[in-house]
Enzyme design. Structure first.
Site, mmCIF file in Angstrom:
data_model
loop_
_atom_site.group_PDB
_atom_site.id
_atom_site.type_symbol
_atom_site.label_atom_id
_atom_site.label_comp_id
_atom_site.label_asym_id
_atom_site.label_seq_id
_atom_site.Cartn_x
_atom_site.Cartn_y
_atom_site.Cartn_z
ATOM 1 N N ARG A 158 36.788 35.309 46.132
ATOM 2 C CA ARG A 158 36.054 36.358 45.895
ATOM 3 C C ARG A 158 34.595 36.462 46.683
ATOM 4 O O ARG A 158 33.551 37.095 46.248
ATOM 5 C CB ARG A 158 35.719 36.973 44.718
ATOM 6 C CG ARG A 158 36.870 37.364 44.004
ATOM 7 C CD ARG A 158 37.796 38.465 44.498
ATOM 8 N NE ARG A 158 38.824 38.932 43.482
ATOM 9 C CZ ARG A 158 40.101 38.294 43.495
ATOM 10 N NH1 ARG A 158 40.394 37.422 44.501
ATOM 11 N NH2 ARG A 158 41.023 38.895 42.991
ATOM 12 N N SER A 166 38.620 43.639 38.351
ATOM 13 C CA SER A 166 38.223 42.569 37.479
ATOM 14 C C SER A 166 36.739 42.597 37.295
ATOM 15 O O SER A 166 35.715 42.829 38.407
ATOM 16 C CB SER A 166 38.357 41.400 37.936
ATOM 17 O OG SER A 166 39.823 41.317 38.021
ATOM 18 N N GLU A 198 31.764 40.152 39.354
ATOM 19 C CA GLU A 198 32.439 40.532 40.403
ATOM 20 C C GLU A 198 31.761 41.466 41.523
ATOM 21 O O GLU A 198 31.676 41.188 42.463
ATOM 22 C CB GLU A 198 33.937 40.230 40.394
ATOM 23 C CG GLU A 198 34.590 40.038 41.647
ATOM 24 C CD GLU A 198 36.202 40.491 41.492
ATOM 25 O OE1 GLU A 198 36.455 41.717 42.020
ATOM 26 O OE2 GLU A 198 37.006 39.661 41.229
HETATM 27 N N1 EPU Z 1 44.613 37.085 29.579
HETATM 28 C C1 EPU Z 1 44.474 37.445 28.316
HETATM 29 N N2 EPU Z 1 43.839 38.278 27.877
HETATM 30 C C2 EPU Z 1 43.341 39.303 28.713
HETATM 31 C C3 EPU Z 1 43.532 39.511 30.084
HETATM 32 C C4 EPU Z 1 44.147 38.123 30.760
HETATM 33 O O1 EPU Z 1 44.857 36.601 27.650
HETATM 34 O O2 EPU Z 1 42.863 40.429 28.171
HETATM 35 C C5 EPU Z 1 45.347 36.106 30.241
HETATM 36 C C6 EPU Z 1 46.513 36.461 30.904
HETATM 37 O O3 EPU Z 1 47.699 36.657 29.793
HETATM 38 C C7 EPU Z 1 46.947 35.371 31.855
HETATM 39 C C8 EPU Z 1 45.450 35.030 32.294
HETATM 40 O O4 EPU Z 1 44.664 35.567 31.437
HETATM 41 O O5 EPU Z 1 47.423 34.310 31.466
HETATM 42 C C9 EPU Z 1 45.326 35.795 33.733
HETATM 43 O O6 EPU Z 1 45.423 37.046 33.815
HETATM 44 P P1 EPU Z 1 45.875 38.005 35.006
HETATM 45 O O7 EPU Z 1 47.359 37.420 35.479
HETATM 46 O O8 EPU Z 1 46.110 39.332 34.771
HETATM 47 O O9 EPU Z 1 44.835 37.718 36.000
HETATM 48 P P2 EPU Z 1 43.358 37.589 36.113
HETATM 49 O O10 EPU Z 1 42.899 36.147 36.350
HETATM 50 O O11 EPU Z 1 42.871 38.221 34.845
HETATM 51 C C10 EPU Z 1 43.074 37.797 38.573
HETATM 52 C C11 EPU Z 1 42.246 38.532 39.515
HETATM 53 C C12 EPU Z 1 42.686 40.145 39.734
HETATM 54 C C13 EPU Z 1 44.302 39.904 40.093
HETATM 55 C C14 EPU Z 1 44.992 38.957 39.368
HETATM 56 C C15 EPU Z 1 46.500 39.046 39.836
HETATM 57 C C16 EPU Z 1 39.956 37.720 39.452
HETATM 58 C C17 EPU Z 1 38.613 37.864 39.003
HETATM 59 N N3 EPU Z 1 40.814 38.608 38.913
HETATM 60 O O12 EPU Z 1 43.179 38.251 37.319
HETATM 61 O O13 EPU Z 1 41.941 40.615 40.698
HETATM 62 O O14 EPU Z 1 44.822 41.343 40.562
HETATM 63 O O15 EPU Z 1 44.485 37.615 39.250
HETATM 64 O O16 EPU Z 1 46.341 38.104 40.743
HETATM 65 O O17 EPU Z 1 40.290 36.810 40.117
HETATM 66 C C18 EPU Z 1 40.288 41.825 40.877
HETATM 67 O O18 EPU Z 1 39.442 41.042 41.475
HETATM 68 O O19 EPU Z 1 39.289 43.088 40.920
HETATM 69 C C19 EPU Z 1 41.451 41.826 40.324
HETATM 70 C C20 EPU Z 1 41.927 42.857 39.731
#
Ligand code: EPU
Length: 346
Positions: free
Chosen positions: A172, A246, A342
């Site tokens: 990012r 995010s 972010e």
């Molecule tokens: N999780 C929780 N509770 C929550 C949210 C997440 O326990 O409320 C756990 C999920 O169960 C999962 C892990 O955290 O095991 C990761 O969650 P998720 O797969 O939804 O992805 P993320 O790491 O929260 C990142 C990116 C997103 C992108 C997704 C999918 C960043 C900051 N965010 O989110 O990007 O869509 O992966 O690849 O890297 C963005 O940058 O605006 C964005 C939406």
């Protein structure tokens, strides 16, 4: 021969930016200039007033939190156009105007029969903003499909072309969030979609889809549909509920720090990185602190993904930032980890 007349710059004084940021936050721009071409950028540079004033570059407004009115000249990039620049044995090269919506580009390339961007479906924001924060989702980052970009320097008016190395892409992050921040306007982006197409299926949510459907070799259109469905289930549509995706980056810690946290919270979601560090899921940390679905004033935490802050209707940027601070404090208090926002907070 008479020169064809140059259209005047498209300038609005005291422009309301509420429609121009995906959080739907109220803020006035003293001066808003809409840029329809790279030539418009040079005309801003040459302008006696706008040329020397501070500038603020606005793309799709999907990665910004506006907490106040802006005195800087706001440059809204609306450079359009998309085409297949070249088709070689090993890639399709696509050239796109920075003002095109990213999500439309992904759908269009697939319709044209040029797969490769399907994991990045439905990401809000403009094509010009995509390299700024090296957008990423479901196992793919912009840098994996990047060829080069054109930008215009806001001091000299000179056009430059930068390749991936010059963009310094990180998680990012890019040179446009670091030493070129606010200094040059991205006008066109070129993407390289490798041939033959190979699916990117390593992300847990996609592996689950493969298991659930019994389809272990999905085509690009299927992956696109899966990603759209996953996003729609977890992430609020900014057209309906203001948000900036995010709100925090996933923090990266040392293996020792991670072991320490796992000792206390064995459930913690973590991903070992190739360089030996460990990335933690910020959404999990925030969720574990009990924030999911909570509100402070008119700002809230999305009820399906704790990493996304939302405007519950009429929130100010200050309310969003207050909520973000409260979350940072509780995550720090419980895990000793500082979450870094972010979006750009103005
Ligand atoms: N999780 C929780 N509770 C929550 C949210 C997440 O326990 O409320 C756990 C999920 O169960 C999962 C892990 O955290 O095991 C990761 O969650 P998720 O797969 O939804 O992805 P993320 O790491 O929260 C990142 C990116 C997103 C992108 C997704 C999918 C960043 C900051 N965010 O989110 O990007 O869509 O992966 O690849 O890297 C963005 O940058 O605006 C964005 C939406």
């Amino acid at each position: 021969m008479p020169l064809s007349p140059v259209p005047p710059l498209d300038v609005t004084e005291r422009a309301n930016l509420r429609q121009h940021n995906s959080f739907g936050l109220p803020a006035l721009a003293a001066t808003l200039v809409r840029l329809a071409s790279p030539a418009d950028v040079r005309r801003v540079v040459d302008h006696p007033v706008y040329g020397i004033a501070p500038h603020f570059i606005l793309g799709g407004g999907s990665n910004v939190v506006l907490t106040r009115d802006l005195e800087a000249v706001v440059l809204k990039v609306e450079i359009m156009g998309r085409r297949l620049l070249a088709e070689t044995a090993d890639a399709w090269i696509i050239e796109v105007g920075a003002g095109e919506p990213w999500a439309d580009l992904v759908a269009w390339t697939l319709d044209q029969g040029w797969p490769g961007l399907e994991n990045l479906a439905l990401i809000p924001g403009s094509v010009g903003a995509a390299p700024v924060q090296n957008i990423g989702a479901y196992g793919l980052e912009l840098k994996d499909r990047f060829e080069s970009l054109d930008a215009v320097d806001l001091v000299t008016g000179r056009g430059v072309t930068l390749d991936a190395a010059a963009c310094h892409f990180g998680y990012r992050d890019s040179v446009f969030k670091q030493h070129l921040a606010g200094k040059s306007v991205i006008t066109r982006v070129r993407l390289r979609l490798p041939r033959p197409w190979r699916p990117v299926l390593g992300y847990l949510d996609l592996e689950r889809r493969m298991a659930d459907t019994g389809n272990s070799s999905p085509d690009a259109a299927t992956i696109y549909d899966w990603v759209c469905a996953i996003r729609r289930a977890k992430l609020p549509d900014p057209a309906l509920i203001g948000n900036a995706g995010s709100f925090f980056k996933n923090p990266v810690v040392t293996p020792e720090q991670c072991r320490d946290i796992i000792g206390r919270d064995p459930e913690i979601v973590h991903y070992p990185m190739p360089d030996g560090t460990v990335k933690l899921a910020a959404g999990w940390l925030i969720d574990a602190c009990g924030w999911k679905g909570k509100s402070m004033g008119r700002a809230g935490v999305h009820d399906k993904q704790a990493l996304v802050l939302v405007n519950r209707g009429g929130a100010s940027g200050a309310e969003v930032v207050m909520l973000a601070r409260a979350i940072q404090e509780s995550v720090y208090g419980r895990f000793g980890i500082r979450l870094e926002p972010e979006p750009i907070i103005v």
